[in-house]
Write an enzyme that holds these catalytic residues in place. Structure first.
Site, PDB file in Angstrom:
ATOM      1  N   TYR A  80       0.843  -1.190   0.000  1.00  0.00           N
ATOM      2  CA  TYR A  80       0.000   0.000   0.000  1.00  0.00           C
ATOM      3  C   TYR A  80       0.878   1.240   0.000  1.00  0.00           C
ATOM      4  O   TYR A  80       1.798   1.368   0.824  1.00  0.00           O
ATOM      5  CB  TYR A  80      -0.917   0.003   1.222  1.00  0.00           C
ATOM      6  CG  TYR A  80      -1.686   1.294   1.383  1.00  0.00           C
ATOM      7  CD1 TYR A  80      -2.733   1.597   0.518  1.00  0.00           C
ATOM      8  CD2 TYR A  80      -1.349   2.210   2.378  1.00  0.00           C
ATOM      9  CE1 TYR A  80      -3.443   2.787   0.646  1.00  0.00           C
ATOM     10  CE2 TYR A  80      -2.058   3.405   2.518  1.00  0.00           C
ATOM     11  CZ  TYR A  80      -3.103   3.684   1.642  1.00  0.00           C
ATOM     12  OH  TYR A  80      -3.798   4.862   1.767  1.00  0.00           O
ATOM     13  N   LEU A  81       0.616   2.150  -0.933  1.00  0.00           N
ATOM     14  CA  LEU A  81       1.325   3.423  -0.995  1.00  0.00           C
ATOM     15  C   LEU A  81       0.386   4.513  -0.502  1.00  0.00           C
ATOM     16  O   LEU A  81      -0.661   4.763  -1.115  1.00  0.00           O
ATOM     17  CB  LEU A  81       1.778   3.717  -2.431  1.00  0.00           C
ATOM     18  CG  LEU A  81       2.741   2.703  -3.071  1.00  0.00           C
ATOM     19  CD1 LEU A  81       3.052   3.110  -4.511  1.00  0.00           C
ATOM     20  CD2 LEU A  81       4.016   2.576  -2.249  1.00  0.00           C
ATOM     21  N   ASP A 172      -0.785   2.400 -20.880  1.00  0.00           N
ATOM     22  CA  ASP A 172      -2.199   2.699 -20.610  1.00  0.00           C
ATOM     23  C   ASP A 172      -2.265   3.874 -19.647  1.00  0.00           C
ATOM     24  O   ASP A 172      -2.870   3.804 -18.579  1.00  0.00           O
ATOM     25  CB  ASP A 172      -2.895   1.471 -20.024  1.00  0.00           C
ATOM     26  CG  ASP A 172      -4.418   1.624 -19.963  1.00  0.00           C
ATOM     27  OD1 ASP A 172      -4.946   2.546 -20.610  1.00  0.00           O
ATOM     28  OD2 ASP A 172      -5.070   0.835 -19.268  1.00  0.00           O
TER      29      ASP A 172
END
Length: 262
Positions: A80-81, A172
């Site tokens: 998790y950032l 993307d």
């Protein structure tokens, strides 16, 4: 798959409850303490391994991405950032540095744009590479829905696309795949391959996702030649075909506009 099951398979344990995060149209994404768990029902084989490879490829080239802690066909466990303030100048610096890198050839492993499979390809001229690897698969898949635009799309790639040299690409790069963290900007969900930077620039321009502060900083670091600017609609055609495939004929108007601008 239940995200808790995937976390247990990874040999990890979260002391915090699972909180859903925005995960786009493909995956269900949850935060569990220091972990992010991504799962998808009926994901095509190879989808999550391709994402993990793309993250590793970007990390190896100096891009901040979440570390992959566990990989399975059913999903991923990522670090998790923690979110931080927007810093468009730092994002411009990171992407200009990535796009300035030079690889020895154009190449792509078999991968995905969304859940759509794209073939691997290596070497050759850029226009043929881009058309056969990126455009033609979507063109074939949507031909019957294009209301006669198919031949016009094909004609766009009979003219050569400009070349600056093979560069690593996110593939993307829309606004939803950028995360501003406490350590600086990070990129998510790549469709990594090596091509011309115009591919990323075109996606960043599509639907107006990146502000002028980004473009001002990026151009100062890595100016965009006029011929690359003129080619951006031809790169956008690929992504608009993808939108027709995933979301329907409502994107034929933007597709026609990109064809006309080319």
């Amino acid at each position: 798959m239940d995200p808790k099951v995937l976390l247990r398979r990874a040999g990890l344990e979260a002391q915090s409850p699972f909180h859903p995060l925005h995960g786009g149209d493909i995956s269900r994404v949850f935060r569990a303490g220091p972990y992010v768990v991504k799962v998808a029902e009926g994901a095509p084989p190879g989808l999550f391994p391709a994402e993990a490879k793309g993250l590793a490829a970007l990390a190896a080239r100096g891009v901040r991405v979440p570390r992959v802690l566990f990989l399975a066909e059913e999903g991923l466990v990522l670090e998790y950032l923690a979110e931080g303030p927007e810093d468009w100048e730092a994002l411009a610096e990171m992407l200009a540095r990535l796009h300035r890198r030079r690889e020895d050839r154009y190449w792509a492993e078999p991968g995905f744009l969304g859940t759509f499979p794209l073939p691997g390809r290596e070497g050759g001229g850029w226009t043929e590479f881009f058309f056969l690897r990126c455009v033609e698969p979507f063109l074939n898949a949507t031909w019957g829905r294009l209301e006669g635009l198919g031949p016009k799309v094909e004609a766009l790639y009979r003219r050569p696309l400009p070349t600056e040299g093979p560069a690593p690409l996110h593939g993307d790069l829309w606004r939803g795949n950028v995360l501003f963290t406490q350590e600086g900007p990070a990129l998510l969900d790549p469709a990594f391959f090596v091509g011309e930077r115009g591919v990323d620039l075109a996606m960043m321009r599509l639907f107006g996702g990146f502000p002028e502060a980004f473009w001002r900083a990026y151009r100062a670091l890595y100016p965009i030649p006029e011929e690359v600017e003129r080619a951006l609609p031809r790169y956008q055609v690929c992504y608009l075909l993808a939108h027709v495939y995933f979301f329907g004929e409502g994107y034929l108007g933007p597709l026609w506009k990109a064809i006309s601008a080319s």
